[in-house]
Scaffold this motif. Structure first.
Motif, PDB file in Angstrom:
ATOM      1  N   PRO A  60     -14.617 -35.318 -27.193  1.00 38.80           N
ATOM      2  CA  PRO A  60     -14.520 -35.107 -28.141  1.00 38.80           C
ATOM      3  C   PRO A  60     -14.187 -34.306 -29.403  1.00 38.80           C
ATOM      4  O   PRO A  60     -13.283 -34.223 -29.895  1.00 38.80           O
ATOM      5  N   ILE A  61     -13.644 -32.921 -28.577  1.00 40.63           N
ATOM      6  CA  ILE A  61     -13.337 -31.632 -29.258  1.00 40.63           C
ATOM      7  C   ILE A  61     -11.348 -31.893 -29.137  1.00 40.63           C
ATOM      8  O   ILE A  61     -10.631 -31.768 -30.569  1.00 40.63           O
ATOM      9  N   VAL A  62     -10.624 -32.666 -28.561  1.00 40.58           N
ATOM     10  CA  VAL A  62      -9.282 -32.644 -28.062  1.00 40.58           C
ATOM     11  C   VAL A  62      -9.700 -34.363 -29.604  1.00 40.58           C
ATOM     12  O   VAL A  62      -8.532 -33.953 -30.332  1.00 40.58           O
ATOM     13  N   ILE A 231     -17.688 -54.647 -21.607  1.00 40.33           N
ATOM     14  CA  ILE A 231     -16.871 -53.799 -22.323  1.00 40.33           C
ATOM     15  C   ILE A 231     -16.996 -53.083 -23.512  1.00 40.33           C
ATOM     16  O   ILE A 231     -17.764 -52.419 -23.935  1.00 40.33           O
ATOM     17  N   SER A 232     -17.825 -54.567 -24.472  1.00 43.58           N
ATOM     18  CA  SER A 232     -18.956 -53.763 -25.776  1.00 43.58           C
ATOM     19  C   SER A 232     -20.349 -52.695 -25.106  1.00 43.58           C
ATOM     20  O   SER A 232     -20.346 -51.584 -25.521  1.00 43.58           O
ATOM     21  N   ASN A 233     -20.880 -52.993 -24.263  1.00 40.54           N
ATOM     22  CA  ASN A 233     -21.598 -52.364 -23.397  1.00 40.54           C
ATOM     23  C   ASN A 233     -21.305 -51.139 -23.936  1.00 40.54           C
ATOM     24  O   ASN A 233     -22.164 -49.925 -23.786  1.00 40.54           O
ATOM     25  N   ALA A 237     -22.357 -47.227 -24.830  1.00 40.88           N
ATOM     26  CA  ALA A 237     -22.644 -47.065 -24.594  1.00 40.88           C
ATOM     27  C   ALA A 237     -22.431 -45.356 -24.222  1.00 40.88           C
ATOM     28  O   ALA A 237     -22.534 -44.103 -24.263  1.00 40.88           O
ATOM     29  N   ASN A 238     -21.187 -45.261 -24.294  1.00 38.60           N
ATOM     30  CA  ASN A 238     -20.156 -44.121 -24.710  1.00 38.60           C
ATOM     31  C   ASN A 238     -20.615 -43.643 -25.555  1.00 38.60           C
ATOM     32  O   ASN A 238     -20.489 -42.526 -25.878  1.00 38.60           O
TER      33      ASN A 238
END
Length: 297
Positions: A60-62, A231-233, A237-238
């Motif tokens: 997230p920082i990058v 992929i959706s899950n 989750a991410n």
């Protein structure tokens, strides 16, 4: 053709049943050996695990630096560039910020925390006397209750003082000696962390490629519907976990800074120690503030 598919299906089923039986037998009768092998495997893979965790936390920082700083600067200066160049600069800035923050924490905060703990231990008897005087002033109209509370405080705090002097301090000294003697283990963990940083840089620079390869593997081994659902899950989750974790860390840092500013303005002793306790325990959902308030008080 249909019969061949049925034979393959039953053959695979029988194979996995036999394989599951062998694995279950090995787990039941060779649990110690299996645990030892798993432990060795984790030790070997620890640098890679550290790199994956660091890469995930720094992503997230990058992304924020690349989106909000590097890309607008290149665009404003009309500099022709590749995405890899923009990503490299963002990673370098992120690593600088992370390493600077860690260095500041360990060089400034940790020594002050150690000094605060030593001061608390040294001045513990005076704290007991102060508490006893305060109880006497509050309960001066009820001498019976005052005597009971004072005796109770003196008894329990005497036990705590004995525990600190006879058990806690010797254990701290032995812990310091153990850490000093285990310099090889510390250097090994530090080396794993360095390798993890290197791996995290590789992950950050090629995260889109890894994501694309993972999608290809999912579509290769699963049906289209199942792969799309998986992929959706994973994305959900991410997004949920990443947003909660990053937001919670930022919230805890802000709470710790506000606590430090407030305690500094009020002249409260052990400002750094209390602020670190409040900031760290604030990460724990719901019970964190209560857990941080107990040692702070």
């Amino acid at each position: 053709m249909k019969n061949n598919k049925e034979y393959i299906k039953w053959g695979l089923t029988a194979f996995f049943v036999v394989l599951g039986g062998i694995i279950s037998y090995y787990i039941i009768f060779h649990l110690d050996n299996l645990t030892e092998r798993i432990t060795k495997l984790f030790v070997i893979l620890m640098p890679i695990i550290d790199g994956i965790i660091l890469g995930y936390l720094m992503t997230p920082i990058v992304n924020a630096i690349e989106r909000s700083i590097v890309k607008p600067v290149f665009k404003k200066l009309n500099i022709n560039h590749k995405k890899s160049q923009r990503r490299t600069i963002s990673i370098v800035i992120t690593l600088f910020l992370v390493i600077s923050a860690l260095y500041s924490f360990f060089s400034v905060v940790i020594p002050q925390i150690g000094n605060s703990i030593n001061t608390i231990i040294d001045q513990f008897p005076s704290y007991v006397d102060t508490l006893t005087v305060w109880i006497s002033q509050v309960l001066e109209d009820n001498p019976v209750i005052e005597k009971q509370v004072t005796d109770l405080v003196n008894t329990y705090f005497s036990d705590i003082e004995v525990f600190i002097n006879s058990k806690l301090m010797p254990q701290l000294n032995s812990l310091i000696m153990t850490i000093s003697m285990s310099i090889v283990s510390i250097l090994k963990e530090f080396w794993n962390l360095i390798i993890g940083f290197i791996i995290s840089v590789y992950i950050l620079s090629s995260k889109e490629i890894f994501a694309a390869q993972a999608k290809k593997i999912a579509y290769a081994f699963l049906s289209t519907e199942t792969a799309n659902r998986l992929i959706s899950n994973v994305r959900f989750a991410n997004k949920t976990f990443g947003g909660f974790f990053v937001g919670k860390i930022m919230d805890s840092i802000i709470i710790g800074l506000i606590c430090f500013i407030g305690t500094s303005l009020l002249g409260t002793p052990f400002c750094v120690l209390i602020s670190v306790i409040i900031g760290v325990t604030n990460i724990i959902p719901f019970f964190g503030p209560f857990l941080g308030a107990i040692p702070s008080i």
